[in-house]
Write a protein that holds these residues in place. Structure first.
Motif, PDB file in Angstrom:
ATOM      1  N   UNK A  93     -10.402  20.816  16.465  1.00  0.00           N
ATOM      2  CA  UNK A  93     -11.247  21.567  17.406  1.00  0.00           C
ATOM      3  C   UNK A  93     -11.984  20.637  18.359  1.00  0.00           C
ATOM      4  N   UNK A  94     -12.090  19.375  17.974  1.00  0.00           N
ATOM      5  CA  UNK A  94     -12.823  18.416  18.792  1.00  0.00           C
ATOM      6  C   UNK A  94     -11.939  17.908  19.939  1.00  0.00           C
ATOM      7  N   UNK A 111      -8.405   4.898  20.433  1.00  0.00           N
ATOM      8  CA  UNK A 111      -7.936   5.699  19.298  1.00  0.00           C
ATOM      9  C   UNK A 111      -9.063   6.569  18.759  1.00  0.00           C
ATOM     10  N   UNK A 112      -8.749   7.800  18.394  1.00  0.00           N
ATOM     11  CA  UNK A 112      -9.662   8.636  17.620  1.00  0.00           C
ATOM     12  C   UNK A 112      -9.374   8.404  16.147  1.00  0.00           C
ATOM     13  N   UNK A 113     -10.406   8.031  15.413  1.00  0.00           N
ATOM     14  CA  UNK A 113     -10.234   7.731  13.992  1.00  0.00           C
ATOM     15  C   UNK A 113     -10.508   8.993  13.183  1.00  0.00           C
ATOM     16  N   UNK A 124     -11.481  19.700   6.986  1.00  0.00           N
ATOM     17  CA  UNK A 124     -11.822  18.503   7.753  1.00  0.00           C
ATOM     18  C   UNK A 124     -10.854  18.347   8.929  1.00  0.00           C
ATOM     19  N   UNK A 125      -9.560  18.503   8.675  1.00  0.00           N
ATOM     20  CA  UNK A 125      -8.576  18.351   9.746  1.00  0.00           C
ATOM     21  C   UNK A 125      -8.662  19.483  10.763  1.00  0.00           C
ATOM     22  N   UNK A 163      -2.005  19.554  16.465  1.00  0.00           N
ATOM     23  CA  UNK A 163      -2.121  20.734  17.328  1.00  0.00           C
ATOM     24  C   UNK A 163      -2.484  20.397  18.767  1.00  0.00           C
ATOM     25  N   UNK A 164      -3.361  19.408  18.969  1.00  0.00           N
ATOM     26  CA  UNK A 164      -3.870  19.109  20.309  1.00  0.00           C
ATOM     27  C   UNK A 164      -2.906  18.272  21.155  1.00  0.00           C
TER      28      UNK A 164
END
Length: 414
Positions: free
Chosen positions: A249-250, A271-273, A243-244, A293-294
């Motif tokens: 990747x998004x 915020x990205x939830x 999931x993470x 990572x991003x």
């Protein structure tokens, strides 16, 4: 002369009338019988080659042999009928074994019996030097409450039982639960029974003692497996990691909500939830490098209740809060942390434990210089979630989520 290796016998007749194919019904991702086979293997009591399934079904044999490297033997036709007794089946099975062979009979209809229990029972059998050992469970009903019913539908044997009856004062009674039997070939064939004056009663826990006879027993076992949060946590590790990885990747905002199922419906502008149902603080810590990572510059932590539900304990959860905050600060990420919202009428988590963790969270926020967000005053009364804001005692309903979204947005400076 070296001691004969003990053997394990698992009977699995196909012709069950109470619940069709009950020995092979899928339970928690594998056929029911495999829970007993795996417990026997994991106990360390038996060599794999000394674990046997006795069945009358070619289909059962093919499936089991494909899944596990144990011996599956087909019974003679006369031993596969409804009238064949356990003694007749075992007498025939044991023919090729020496008299001193110790054997354990494990019914597959006791899928919650653990490998620790098998190991402990075998140890006690040898320590006690008893002729036989049989597993028992404590009855939750007094014998005084049992009665026959006459032709008029009246219960005659309990007349006046309610006069001065107190359950706490009743003598304890036990019954054989069918989970395991241990003896030697010699003694069993001599006595033609597991039950003699020298049979040791090995008392098992209520949870492990469930015997699957019909669909209601099976539903009970499914529920027990489903609500085993520690097992679910371990089996879902790969799911959470995947999931993470998908999140990373998004194209996400550089501001993240790190939450569990309580946060999945929360909307905060900017915020990205990436909240995940069932996630624990422990699992987030394991995946934090993937999450970051991003390149993230702000994180809002709203976790912790699942760690208590899963059984990680207060001290371990405190350590993970500190570990996560330290990792984020080390990467110069702005951190906000939420106190844990209380529950109401839920058995899995105690609000007293949440109080302890919340006191730690407040102290941690002050000590680390991170922003504390305290939603308790919005949806809780005292040390309990307000009933009007929840649909199940743990998660928010639509009204509760609206209040929290607004509150978090205001306090996070959006």
């Amino acid at each position: 002369m070296s001691k004969q290796h003990p053997i394990c016998i698992i009977p699995a007749r196909a012709g069950s009338k109470g619940l069709k194919n009950k020995n092979m019904l899928f339970l928690a991702g594998k056929p029911l019988i495999l829970h007993t086979i795996d417990a026997a293997i994991e106990s360390g009591v038996f060599r794999t080659e000394d674990i046997y399934v006795s069945t009358d079904s070619i289909e059962y044999k093919e499936v089991i042999e494909e899944l596990r490297s144990i011996k599956v033997l087909l019974r003679k036709e006369e031993l596969a009928s409804d009238t064949a007794t356990t003694f007749e089946v075992l007498e025939d099975f044991l023919k090729e074994f020496p008299d001193e062979t110790e054997f354990m009979l494990c019914q597959p209809t006791s899928p919650l019996r653990s490998h620790e229990t098998i190991k402990d029972a075998y140890h006690i059998f040898n320590e006690r030097k008893c002729d036989h050992l049989v597993s028992f469970s404590e009855s939750d009903k007094s014998l005084r409450l049992f009665s026959t019913i006459d032709e008029n539908g009246c219960a005659k044997d309990v007349v006046g039982i309610d006069k001065g009856y107190r359950r706490q004062k009743q003598e304890k009674h036990y019954y054989p639960n069918g989970a395991l039997y241990i003896t030697t070939k010699k003694k069993y064939l001599e006595d033609k029974s597991f039950f003699t004056e020298n049979t040791f009663a090995y008392v098992m826990s209520k949870q492990e003692s469930v015997d699957v006879d019909d669909k209601y027993d099976f539903i009970n076992v499914i529920g027990t497996k489903y609500f085993n949060y520690q097992t679910r946590e371990q089996s879902n590790k790969a799911f959470y990691t995947g999931k993470y990885k998908d999140f990373s990747k998004q194209v996400l905002s550089k501001k993240l909500i790190l939450g569990d199922s309580r946060m999945e419906q929360i909307q905060i502008d900017g915020f990205s939830n990436i909240s995940v149902g069932g996630i624990t603080l422990h699992t987030v810590c394991e995946n934090i490098d993937e999450i970051l990572k991003k390149g993230v510059y702000e994180a809002f932590i709203a976790l912790g209740v699942n760690d208590l539900i899963t059984g990680y304990g207060i001290e371990s959860t405190k350590q993970k809060f500190e570990e996560l905050v330290d990792k984020l600060l080390l990467k110069e990420i702005k951190v906000s942390i939420s106190t844990i919202i209380y529950s109401v009428f839920r058995y899995e988590v105690q609000n007293e434990d949440i109080v302890i963790l919340n006191n730690f969270i407040r102290e941690l926020a002050e000590r680390k210089g991170v922003k504390l967000i305290d939603p308790i005053k919005i949806v809780c009364r005292g040390k309990q979630l307000e009933f009007k804001y929840t649909f199940d005692g743990l998660h928010m309903n639509e009204k509760g989520n609206e209040l929290l979204s607004e509150f978090y947005s205001e306090n996070l400076g959006v």
